[in-house]
Design a protein around this motif. Sequence first.
Motif, PDB file in Angstrom:
ATOM      1  N   PHE A 195       0.845  -1.199   0.000  1.00  0.00           N
ATOM      2  CA  PHE A 195       0.000   0.000   0.000  1.00  0.00           C
ATOM      3  C   PHE A 195       0.880   1.249   0.000  1.00  0.00           C
ATOM      4  O   PHE A 195       0.641   2.197  -0.766  1.00  0.00           O
ATOM      5  CB  PHE A 195      -0.930   0.004   1.216  1.00  0.00           C
ATOM      6  N   LEU A 196       1.918   1.243   0.844  1.00  0.00           N
ATOM      7  CA  LEU A 196       2.810   2.406   0.911  1.00  0.00           C
ATOM      8  C   LEU A 196       3.574   2.585  -0.405  1.00  0.00           C
ATOM      9  O   LEU A 196       3.768   3.717  -0.865  1.00  0.00           O
ATOM     10  CB  LEU A 196       3.794   2.257   2.073  1.00  0.00           C
ATOM     11  N   ARG A 197       3.985   1.488  -1.006  1.00  0.00           N
ATOM     12  CA  ARG A 197       4.691   1.547  -2.287  1.00  0.00           C
ATOM     13  C   ARG A 197       3.786   2.204  -3.349  1.00  0.00           C
ATOM     14  O   ARG A 197       4.226   3.086  -4.104  1.00  0.00           O
ATOM     15  CB  ARG A 197       5.074   0.120  -2.702  1.00  0.00           C
ATOM     16  N   LYS A 198       2.521   1.773  -3.397  1.00  0.00           N
ATOM     17  CA  LYS A 198       1.580   2.349  -4.362  1.00  0.00           C
ATOM     18  C   LYS A 198       1.332   3.830  -4.055  1.00  0.00           C
ATOM     19  O   LYS A 198       1.244   4.655  -4.975  1.00  0.00           O
ATOM     20  CB  LYS A 198       0.256   1.584  -4.335  1.00  0.00           C
ATOM     21  N   SER A 199       1.215   4.140  -2.761  1.00  0.00           N
ATOM     22  CA  SER A 199       0.986   5.539  -2.369  1.00  0.00           C
ATOM     23  C   SER A 199       2.158   6.417  -2.786  1.00  0.00           C
ATOM     24  O   SER A 199       1.967   7.524  -3.305  1.00  0.00           O
ATOM     25  CB  SER A 199       0.780   5.641  -0.858  1.00  0.00           C
ATOM     26  N   VAL A 200       3.383   5.933  -2.564  1.00  0.00           N
ATOM     27  CA  VAL A 200       4.572   6.693  -2.958  1.00  0.00           C
ATOM     28  C   VAL A 200       4.580   6.883  -4.473  1.00  0.00           C
ATOM     29  O   VAL A 200       4.856   7.981  -4.971  1.00  0.00           O
ATOM     30  CB  VAL A 200       5.865   5.985  -2.472  1.00  0.00           C
ATOM     31  N   HIS A 201       4.242   5.831  -5.190  1.00  0.00           N
ATOM     32  CA  HIS A 201       4.199   5.926  -6.652  1.00  0.00           C
ATOM     33  C   HIS A 201       3.191   6.994  -7.098  1.00  0.00           C
ATOM     34  O   HIS A 201       3.490   7.824  -7.977  1.00  0.00           O
ATOM     35  CB  HIS A 201       3.862   4.559  -7.253  1.00  0.00           C
TER      36      HIS A 201
END
Length: 100
Positions: free
Chosen positions: A73-79
């Motif tokens: 989720f954090l990876r997608k949010s950062v993206h």
Amino acid sequence: MADPPAMEEMPREGETVQDQQLRMAAEVGQMLLAQNNNLKAAQAESDAEITRLKEHVSRSDGELGRSKEQVEFLRKSVHELEKALKLSQKEAEHERSKTR
């Protein structure tokens, strides 16, 4: 485990050889029974420890799964934030170029 009591190898007074052999066999049987009980108790403790460890592993697996979900989720949010930042920078650059 405590050392087993020493068996008397000599016949007791008034005891026949057969009586002595039966007595010694009974003593061996008692020692084996005690040893078996000790082994059963140790096995029960081992089984309980294995169960505790399996439960711990299961909880850890669940926590790991949740952590992986959070990381994704954090990876997608950062993206998404990176995309929004690039777009915002492009828009700002475009506005700057219009005002020149």
